[in-house]
Structures are given as C-alpha cells and as structure tokens.
Design an enzyme around this catalytic site. Structure first.
Site, mmCIF file in Angstrom:
data_model
loop_
_atom_site.group_PDB
_atom_site.id
_atom_site.type_symbol
_atom_site.label_atom_id
_atom_site.label_comp_id
_atom_site.label_asym_id
_atom_site.label_seq_id
_atom_site.Cartn_x
_atom_site.Cartn_y
_atom_site.Cartn_z
ATOM 1 N N GLU A 135 1.565 -0.378 -5.013
ATOM 2 C CA GLU A 135 0.606 0.652 -5.404
ATOM 3 C C GLU A 135 1.348 1.970 -5.609
ATOM 4 O O GLU A 135 1.688 2.668 -4.658
ATOM 5 C CB GLU A 135 -0.464 0.827 -4.315
ATOM 6 C CG GLU A 135 -1.605 1.713 -4.783
ATOM 7 C CD GLU A 135 -2.110 2.695 -3.743
ATOM 8 O OE1 GLU A 135 -3.178 3.273 -3.957
ATOM 9 O OE2 GLU A 135 -1.424 2.893 -2.712
ATOM 10 N N ASP A 189 0.836 -1.199 0.000
ATOM 11 C CA ASP A 189 0.000 0.000 0.000
ATOM 12 C C ASP A 189 0.875 1.256 0.000
ATOM 13 O O ASP A 189 1.903 1.302 0.674
ATOM 14 C CB ASP A 189 -0.873 -0.025 1.272
ATOM 15 C CG ASP A 189 -1.815 1.163 1.356
ATOM 16 O OD1 ASP A 189 -2.712 1.253 0.504
ATOM 17 O OD2 ASP A 189 -1.641 2.001 2.274
HETATM 18 C C1 AAO Z 1 -9.032 8.744 6.235
HETATM 19 C C2 AAO Z 1 -9.849 9.995 6.003
HETATM 20 C C3 AAO Z 1 -8.940 11.212 5.965
HETATM 21 C C4 AAO Z 1 -8.137 11.290 7.254
HETATM 22 C C5 AAO Z 1 -7.354 10.001 7.435
HETATM 23 C C6 AAO Z 1 -6.585 9.967 8.743
HETATM 24 O O1 AAO Z 1 -10.533 9.868 4.766
HETATM 25 O O2 AAO Z 1 -9.761 12.367 5.855
HETATM 26 O O3 AAO Z 1 -7.210 12.384 7.194
HETATM 27 O O4 AAO Z 1 -8.268 8.904 7.416
HETATM 28 O O5 AAO Z 1 -7.462 9.916 9.812
HETATM 29 C C7 AAO Z 1 -7.689 5.103 2.684
HETATM 30 C C8 AAO Z 1 -8.750 6.129 2.338
HETATM 31 C C9 AAO Z 1 -8.505 7.442 3.022
HETATM 32 C C10 AAO Z 1 -8.325 7.234 4.514
HETATM 33 C C11 AAO Z 1 -7.107 6.334 4.661
HETATM 34 C C12 AAO Z 1 -6.746 6.052 6.125
HETATM 35 O O6 AAO Z 1 -8.764 6.327 0.940
HETATM 36 O O7 AAO Z 1 -9.664 8.270 2.816
HETATM 37 O O8 AAO Z 1 -8.125 8.497 5.140
HETATM 38 O O9 AAO Z 1 -7.415 5.058 4.065
HETATM 39 O O10 AAO Z 1 -7.796 5.484 6.794
HETATM 40 C C13 AAO Z 1 -2.842 8.755 -2.790
HETATM 41 C C14 AAO Z 1 -1.790 7.692 -2.501
HETATM 42 C C15 AAO Z 1 -2.347 6.287 -2.570
HETATM 43 C C16 AAO Z 1 -3.610 6.147 -1.730
HETATM 44 C C17 AAO Z 1 -4.614 7.195 -2.213
HETATM 45 C C18 AAO Z 1 -5.904 7.154 -1.406
HETATM 46 O O11 AAO Z 1 -0.702 7.859 -3.416
HETATM 47 O O12 AAO Z 1 -1.348 5.420 -2.047
HETATM 48 O O13 AAO Z 1 -4.029 8.504 -2.047
HETATM 49 N N1 AAO Z 1 -4.162 4.793 -1.788
HETATM 50 C C19 AAO Z 1 -3.900 3.810 -0.711
HETATM 51 C C20 AAO Z 1 -5.126 2.946 -0.424
HETATM 52 C C21 AAO Z 1 -6.195 3.792 0.211
HETATM 53 C C22 AAO Z 1 -5.736 4.233 1.583
HETATM 54 C C23 AAO Z 1 -4.308 4.581 1.615
HETATM 55 C C24 AAO Z 1 -3.447 4.401 0.559
HETATM 56 C C25 AAO Z 1 -3.738 4.925 2.933
HETATM 57 O O14 AAO Z 1 -5.527 2.308 -1.590
HETATM 58 O O15 AAO Z 1 -7.430 3.120 0.318
HETATM 59 O O16 AAO Z 1 -6.487 5.394 1.981
HETATM 60 O O17 AAO Z 1 -3.357 3.676 3.526
HETATM 61 C C26 AAO Z 1 -3.362 11.556 -7.230
HETATM 62 C C27 AAO Z 1 -1.983 11.041 -6.869
HETATM 63 C C28 AAO Z 1 -2.115 9.763 -6.066
HETATM 64 C C29 AAO Z 1 -2.984 10.002 -4.856
HETATM 65 C C30 AAO Z 1 -4.366 10.523 -5.324
HETATM 66 C C31 AAO Z 1 -5.311 10.812 -4.181
HETATM 67 O O18 AAO Z 1 -3.970 10.582 -8.099
HETATM 68 O O19 AAO Z 1 -1.257 10.792 -8.037
HETATM 69 O O20 AAO Z 1 -0.831 9.328 -5.626
HETATM 70 O O21 AAO Z 1 -3.180 8.752 -4.184
HETATM 71 O O22 AAO Z 1 -4.161 11.732 -6.074
HETATM 72 O O23 AAO Z 1 -4.847 11.875 -3.451
HETATM 73 C C32 AAO Z 1 -6.405 10.660 -11.488
HETATM 74 C C33 AAO Z 1 -5.091 11.418 -11.535
HETATM 75 C C34 AAO Z 1 -4.176 10.966 -10.409
HETATM 76 C C35 AAO Z 1 -4.866 11.083 -9.106
HETATM 77 C C36 AAO Z 1 -6.126 10.207 -9.175
HETATM 78 C C37 AAO Z 1 -6.936 10.211 -7.886
HETATM 79 O O24 AAO Z 1 -6.202 9.330 -11.865
HETATM 80 O O25 AAO Z 1 -4.444 11.172 -12.762
HETATM 81 O O26 AAO Z 1 -3.044 11.834 -10.381
HETATM 82 O O27 AAO Z 1 -6.976 10.670 -10.209
HETATM 83 O O28 AAO Z 1 -7.365 11.498 -7.587
#
Ligand code: AAO
Length: 483
Positions: A236, A210
């Site tokens: 990932e 992750d």
């Molecule tokens: C939760 C709450 C938050 C709070 C936090 C702490 O929602 O408000 O602050 O708790 O209390 C998951 C949930 C989160 C959750 C977190 C922890 O999704 O909502 O937060 O658990 O409980 C980035 C990372 C990527 C990550 C993704 C969500 O690079 O690794 O964000 N995915 C993994 C898991 C995911 C998990 C986590 C990681 C954490 O699969 O389920 O989070 O363990 C761009 C960037 C990406 C970035 C995204 C989102 O992507 O390139 O790197 O991912 O933005 O910020 C198009 C664009 C692409 C963009 C994409 C998505 O494709 O081309 O650039 O759209 O927007």
C-alpha cells in the site's frame, strides 16, 4: 469504421454503427485459465469467511484478502485492527485456530488467502491497555517483542507526520500517532519476518503490506526477501502527485495497489468524458499492469469523499469496467454499510461478540442497505458473470472503443463485449461486438449464468448487436455466454 448518432428521444440515445467490414468469426476456445481476481473481505470474521469460501470459489474469485489477523487494541471501531499489540493471531475477527481452519478450507476450495500485514507500526494509544489476546501493552512497550528503542521518536510536532512532501518525516515520524517501528533494525526485521512466516505456516499465500509508504522500500524488501517465490506481496503506497515517495520505488519488493485507477475512475461518476477510463494504465501515474492491483473502492477510500462506493448507483457499472479492463489485477471489495466512518461491524452488545455475517438477498448499489448490513459484492450476479467474462477475454486486445454521453463500450477482440450506461436514462445502441454470430445471454441481466439457456442478445453475422441498457447498468457478453 464510421459512427453516426441519432438522438431518438430525450430519454434514449441510439447509436448506429455502420460496420465497414464483417467481424472475423472466432471459435470458442477450450477453457482458458481462470482470471486472477481478488476479493477484499473487509472485517469479515474468519468463521464467516470459511463459510463463504465455496461460494467465493464457485463465483470465480481466485483469492481473498482478509483484515489484519494479529492481536490489536480493544474497541468497537473497525480501525482497532490496524493497531497491533502482538503477533498472536487472536483478534476480534477470530482465534488462531479459526484463522488456520479458514485458510485450509478456502485453500481446499481453490481460494488463496492474502493477509493484511500491519508491519509499519504498533498502537497509537497514549494510555496502557490490554489487547484482544490478553497482552498488556504501552505505547512504546510490548513485552517480549519491542521496547522504546525499537521505535522512531522524531522531532516533528507531536512526533506525527504533517508534511507528506518530506520523505524523512513520512518514514521516520508517526502516522496518526502510531508507534513507528525501526524497520531498519535487525531485531524489528527478524520479528516481522517471524510473523509473516507464522502466517505462511498456516497456508497464507500472500500479504498486503499496510502503510508501505511509511517504510523505506529497502526495509520492505528486506522483510519480504525470504518469502517463498510466488508469494503475493501487495504494497500500500498511495500515489499522490507531488509527493517524493512513489509506488515505483517499491516494485523491487513486490507489487503495488495502484490508487490512480480508482481515483481517475471516480471522476467519471457523472459528467466527464470516459477518456480517463480508456487512458488508465497508459500514463506515468500508473505502475506497470503486471505489478498493479486495481480497485474501485477500498476500506479507506469508501470512507473518504471521492471514491465511487456501494452507495453510488454507478458502482456496479464501474466495478464491471474494472473486471473488463486489461490493466492490472482487479480486487473486488466486500464490507458493510455504514453511516459513521468509525463504525465497526455490527456487534451483539449483550455478548460483545460480532454478529454473524449474512448476505441479504438484495444485491447492487441501487438498493439501500441498512446500516451494518453486509454488502456481499462477491454474490452480485453482474460481477460474478464479469469474472467469467474476464476469463473469456484473456489477453485479447481491446478494440471497438466507443463512448458518448453516458454510454461506453468496447470489445476484447473476438472474445467478449461490454457496453455500460452510467446515466439515469435507458440507452439503446447497436455495436460491433467482434463476437461470433449467435444467440447470447446478457451478463448484466441480473442472474448468475452458468450456461446460457434463455438468450436475450443476438449477434449478427457481421458481429453487430442491438440492445437497450437500463439506467446504471451493464450489457455484456462473451464466448461462454453463447447459447
Ligand atoms: C485511528 C484514529 C486516529 C488516531 C489513531 C491512533 O482515527 O485519530 O490518531 O487511531 O490512535 C486506520 C484508520 C485510521 C486509524 C488507524 C489506526 O484509517 O483512522 O487511526 O487505522 O487505528 C496515509 C497512509 C496510508 C494509510 C492512510 C489511512 O499513507 O498507509 O493514511 N492507510 C493504511 C490503512 C488504514 C490504516 C493505516 C494505514 C494505519 O489502509 O486503514 O489506518 O495502519 C494522502 C497521502 C496518503 C495518506 C492520506 C491520508 O493521500 O498521500 O499517503 O495515507 O493522505 O492521510 C487523494 C490524494 C492523496 C491523499 C488521499 C487521501 O487521493 O491524492 O494524496 O486523497 O486523503
């Protein structure tokens, strides 16, 4: 070969393929090695996975990917799984014993288990709490494991990543407030390796890493360095145009989830030409096929606003195309219906326990799932048949590529043929399948096929097949489905 099109009616498109030469007849070959197909069982409890494993095996899936198994913060949202409190295998999805038992039962059925390993960070909670395994924690204090010096504390606003263009920020600041481990430190690496080793000792065959993008590739490489050869390492690293950190940096450490595939395919839901499908895997936005895993949706993208998901009528068509494509290793996705992005799997509020998982008789994206209902894609007949189709196709070349309006078709030379209709009107056509002549069953006809008893498709001596494809449907067949 020439292709002429006649518009038969507003509702149906008829293609006549003039076959310049007879297709070469190919003999059925002895059983090919099973296609490598994964299944992401998002938020499935361990006992439910164990109960489903024989069906999963029977339906041709070779490995499954679980949600994170470690102890995590309490709460109803699904994403509590992604906030580790300790590496005890005591989570809302089940106990250590249940996890180990599930891995063993699945292994006995021939299904490998890949665990989602959250190794970049711990919790994101400002207030102290107690995890699902009873362990007390604070944001930067996990007794017996980590204390504040084991975490990055960066200067950015709130310590959070705000600028994905800044490599340093992405790897040393916090992803949505999650305490960011110093994966460069020996203590952290040793602790993480011990966690992975513990999972291996229970029989796990691989890991989804992750948030790999948020750790330097050398750190990930160091953490997985001692895993036995053949352990799946699926990182990932979300590919994003213009970002300095790329999936390619991570290929030394293992394989990657190739986000380009699902993203490019999502633009094909309606309207645009199918060129993105045929070009997938051929541009610099794709990691090499043998290092890449493809998916139509995952648990994050199905909660975004772009991916094709179980809510879209075209979902089965594009999932079938993923299984038909030679690019990458496909991962099916199986979760639950939701309206609220944060909603976890259905709970019995009296007991606080997760409800039992049941797969409804309803299959397919054109059916409306009720909130919380499990979507169970591993049981959708077309997808099950397409796994056999993929096995049949083996390494046969893609040939006879055709697409027009809502129709797309291609063959895997002499082994398999698929035509899809992503539109709302039936589509009738005649195609060169490259298949040996004979009577065949249709993989897209709504029944799981083991043998072909009631064939509905006729492939002529020249390899030609005429058929009609219902809206949002698949017509596919392969050498196994010959009567
Ligand atoms: C939760 C709450 C938050 C709070 C936090 C702490 O929602 O408000 O602050 O708790 O209390 C998951 C949930 C989160 C959750 C977190 C922890 O999704 O909502 O937060 O658990 O409980 C980035 C990372 C990527 C990550 C993704 C969500 O690079 O690794 O964000 N995915 C993994 C898991 C995911 C998990 C986590 C990681 C954490 O699969 O389920 O989070 O363990 C761009 C960037 C990406 C970035 C995204 C989102 O992507 O390139 O790197 O991912 O933005 O910020 C198009 C664009 C692409 C963009 C994409 C998505 O494709 O081309 O650039 O759209 O927007």
């Amino acid at each position: 070969m020439t292709l002429r099109k006649t518009l038969a009616s507003a509702a149906a498109v008829t293609m006549v393929v003039a076959l310049a030469a007879c297709s070469q007849a190919h003999k059925d070959e002895p059983s090919a090695p099973p296609a490598d197909v994964g299944l992401n069982l998002f938020q499935w409890p361990w006992t439910a996975i164990e109960a489903e494993c024989q069906t999963i095996a029977d339906n041709g899936v070779t490995w499954i990917m679980t949600s994170p198994p470690q102890e995590h913060i309490q709460g109803d949202a699904w994403w509590t799984s992604y906030q580790p409190v300790s590496y005890k295998l005591e989570s809302k999805l089940g106990t250590r014993d249940e996890f180990g038992q599930m891995v063993q039962t699945c292994g006995d059925a021939g299904v490998d288990v890949v665990a989602d390993a959250v190794v970049n960070h711990m919790t994101g909670q400002e207030n102290p709490g107690t995890g699902t395994g009873g362990t007390a924690y604070e944001h930067y204090d996990y007794p017996g494991i980590y204390s504040t010096d084991d975490f990055h504390h960066c200067d950015a606003a709130n310590g959070d990543i705000t600028n994905y263009q800044d490599r340093n920020e992405v790897q040393n600041c916090e992803l949505v407030n999650l305490a960011d481990l110093k994966t460069e430190s020996e203590h952290v690496r040793t602790t993480l390796k011990a966690y992975l080793d513990d999972l291996l000792s229970l029989g796990v065959a691989g890991f989804r890493i992750d948030a790999a993008k948020h750790m330097p590739a050398v750190d990930v490489a160091a953490i997985v360095a001692d895993l036995p050869e053949g352990t799946r390492v699926i990182q990932e690293v979300i590919r994003a145009a213009g970002e300095p950190i790329t999936p390619e940096e991570y290929l030394e450490a293992g394989d990657v989830l190739e986000f380009s595939w699902g993203k490019d395919i999502s633009s094909l839901k309606v309207g645009s030409t199918f060129s993105a499908f045929f070009n997938a895997g051929t541009t610099s936005a794709y990691a090499p096929s043998e290092k890449s895993y493809t998916f139509v949706e995952n648990h994050d993208t199905e909660r975004g606003n772009r991916a094709i998901t179980y809510k879209d009528p075209q979902y089965e068509v594009f999932t079938a195309l993923m299984l038909a494509s030679p690019y990458g290793t496909p991962i099916l996705y199986s979760g639950y219906a939701f309206a609220d992005r944060d909603a976890g799997p259905a709970k019995n509020f009296a007991t606080g326990q997760l409800m039992e998982v049941t797969c409804t008789e309803r299959t397919g994206p054109t059916q409306t799932y009720l909130d919380g209902e499990w979507t169970c894609q591993q049981r959708w007949p077309t997808l099950v048949n397409m796994i056999q189709w993929r096995t049949d196709a083996g390494d046969a070349a893609v040939t006879q590529e055709w697409s027009e309006e809502d129709g797309l078709s291609f063959a895997r030379d002499g082994r398999a043929f698929i035509a899809v209709n992503r539109g709302a009107e039936p589509l009738t056509g005649t195609w060169d399948t490259t298949l040996p002549p004979g009577e065949y069953c249709d993989a897209g006809a709504g029944e799981i096929l083991t043998t072909c008893e009631t064939p509905t498709l006729t492939v002529g001596k020249d390899g030609a097949l005429t058929g009609t494809i219902a809206p949002y449907s698949v017509l596919a067949t392969s050498v196994s489905f010959r009567s």
